[in-house]
Design an enzyme around this catalytic site. Structure first.
Site, PDB file in Angstrom:
ATOM      1  N   MET A 106       0.643  -1.239   0.032  1.00  0.00           N
ATOM      2  CA  MET A 106      -0.055   0.111   0.120  1.00  0.00           C
ATOM      3  C   MET A 106       0.798   1.266   0.004  1.00  0.00           C
ATOM      4  SD  MET A 106      -2.987  -1.103   2.695  1.00  0.00           S
ATOM      5  CE  MET A 106      -3.867   0.249   2.361  1.00  0.00           C
ATOM      6  N   HIS A 107       0.294   2.266  -0.350  1.00  0.00           N
ATOM      7  CA  HIS A 107       0.571   3.830  -0.082  1.00  0.00           C
ATOM      8  C   HIS A 107       1.627   4.402  -1.045  1.00  0.00           C
ATOM      9  CE1 HIS A 107      -1.275   3.158   4.116  1.00  0.00           C
ATOM     10  NE2 HIS A 107      -0.148   2.252   4.181  1.00  0.00           N
ATOM     11  N   ASP A 127      -2.485  -4.970   0.667  1.00  0.00           N
ATOM     12  CA  ASP A 127      -2.170  -6.406   1.080  1.00  0.00           C
ATOM     13  C   ASP A 127      -2.674  -6.830   2.304  1.00  0.00           C
ATOM     14  OD1 ASP A 127      -0.702  -4.564   2.616  1.00  0.00           O
ATOM     15  OD2 ASP A 127       1.207  -4.936   2.090  1.00  0.00           O
TER      16      ASP A 127
END
Length: 489
Positions: free
Chosen positions: A83-84, A240
């Site tokens: 992520m991110h 995830d």
């Protein structure tokens, strides 16, 4: 031959591709490594998106050789990813710079500036502005790389970039989008106010879908490359941790898992949006429609034991075994596991670890016990702030490499005062969750019917005889952080 479904899990170290049948049984899997992230400066972490793409193609190409018949029957694909990450694209979808990853800490100043510019940011996003999130990274690029910022046409997360190459579509699922700091998580939609803080608009964002919904179709060139036929649906997929929850069946309110991986997570599904920004809880959309989830995140879980192993020249498993052999209850030594800073509950990228209570009797086994207890207390911190948000945790399953230690699981069960279920051996990670989402998107199956929990090998109960001793030790642990932080400033 019956239909098959493909899950693709994009990690920073590589990509895993997993094939399942219509009943969720594994048919075959393959992995391919990616070029490791680079750290151009202390605290930075970047990766070339082309490396994820090369690894994705390599992993599926391996499946086409090892499982050609099953791969030819694929009807749905799901994606999971770290992520991110800020993947910046120009007007022709060209990558403008290396992706700034989830563990990049350069944007702390921008986080403070964003919260000052929009005092309602935490209420809208349901989360604190942290350097790990996507939006502060864009604020950093705006300030330090204005020529790159001026060329941004789209910002995609890692798995959305892979989706773009597979389907030609700019789409993101809600669970991953919730980690950008641009999403109104309660409304499950982009927030114009949050976007404006970084000078962006909805035009810079991908279209949003639920993780179990269709997001597009596989390009014909890849259908031919992998011997498939017809329309192959690509699901929205999941970030995830939400994908792992789908893989382990934690999609109903009150269900969750405790992950003892490199980092540590307590994940729990919710029927409503329950933020607790004061406790640095992550409150995100789940990959399942109308379900949210919360996470308490600690940055150095099993990695704390890995660190001690490097310092002592021993293996992590040997240290854990030695700690179990001599274990008689809480020891004199206390460890603060903030080797890489901390998220929940401190939100302090500059926090640092410490041993306290060392003596001439301290040996590697006692240090290992202290490390395991310190990580356990960090999980107890996460549970505390989740409870502060009104969260009900009914059931936790243990996953991750650290869950192989019976002592560590007993510590966690005792300190959380709840049973911890350990699944039978199997793959319950992001690739399985992604494949299950692909199945739902392609067939219209209800997620509740597909995302069931695995068979349980054993259930670890709290040790009531150690409950008070651990309560006292936890109180000492909690008192150390503010004292040490005060001493450092």
């Amino acid at each position: 031959m019956s239909a098959a479904f493909l899950g693709i899990d994009i990690g920073t170290s590589g990509v895993k591709a997993l094939l399942i049948d219509g009943k969720g049984r594994a048919l075959g899997d393959a992995t391919a490594p990616a070029v490791e992230p680079t750290r151009p400066h202390p605290g930075w972490s970047e990766q070339n998106p082309a490396d994820w793409w090369s690894a994705t193609l390599a992993a599926i190409d391996k499946l086409s050789k090892s499982n050609p018949q099953q791969l030819s029957q694929v009807r749905g694909i799901g994606l999971s990813g770290h992520m991110h990450g800020a993947t910046l694209l120009g007007k022709n979808d060209e990558v403008l710079r290396p992706c700034i990853l989830w563990n990049d800490g350069r944007s702390a100043a921008e986080c403070a500036e964003m919260e000052a510019a929009l005092p309602t940011l935490r209420q809208l996003a349901g989360n604190i502005a942290m350097p790990g999130f996507t939006a502060p990274k864009i604020a950093w690029v705006r300030k330090h790389e204005p020529e790159i910022y001026a060329r941004i046409a789209k910002v995609l997360l890692p798995k959305a970039y892979i989706r773009l190459l597979l389907s030609g579509e700019h789409v993101e699922d809600l669970s991953d989008a919730a980690g950008t700091l641009w999403l109104d998580v309660g409304k499950r939609d982009w927030s114009d106010q949050l976007l404006a803080v970084t000078g962006l608009t909805r035009a810079h964002m991908p279209r949003l879908v639920d993780g179990s919904a269709p997001s597009g179709h596989l390009k014909r060139e890849f259908v031919a490359r992998w011997g498939m036929s017809g329309d192959v649906v690509i699901a929205g997929g999941a970030g995830d941790n939400a994908a792992a929850a789908c893989g382990i069946g934690a999609i109903r309110p009150g269900e969750g898992f405790v992950s003892l991986g490199t980092s540590g997570v307590i994940f729990v599904s919710n029927d409503t949006f329950r933020p607790n920004t004061e406790g640095a809880v992550h409150a995100f959309c789940h990959a399942i429609p109308d379900i949210w989830h919360q996470m308490g995140v600690i940055l150095s879980a099993a990695d704390s034991l890995n660190w001690l192993a490097r310092m002592t020249g021993q293996k992590p498993a040997d240290l854990a075994g030695a700690a179990e052999t001599q274990f008689q209850g809480p020891g004199a030594e206390i460890f603060l596991p903030y080797l890489s800073g901390e998220r929940t509950p401190h939100n302090n990228a500059n926090a640092r670890g410490a041993f306290v209570g060392l003596s001439q009797s301290t040996d590697p086994a006692r240090l290992a016990q202290a490390v395991m207890e310190g990580v356990t207390f960090a999980f107890r911190d996460c549970q505390r702030v989740l409870n502060d948000a009104g969260t009900r945790i009914d059931r936790l399953l243990a996953v991750g490499g650290g869950s192989k230690s019976p002592l560590w699981l007993r510590m966690i069960a005792t300190n959380l005062d709840m049973e911890i279920a350990l699944p039978e051996d199997g793959d319950f990670g992001g690739a399985l969750g992604a494949a299950r989402l692909g199945l739902c998107a392609a067939t219209g199956a209800a997620p509740a019917n597909i995302m069931t929990m695995p068979a349980i090998m054993t259930v670890i109960a709290p040790d009531r005889g150690l409950a008070q001793a651990y309560a006292d030790q936890y109180a000492r642990y909690r008192a150390l952080y503010p004292a040490i932080e005060e001493a450092r400033t």
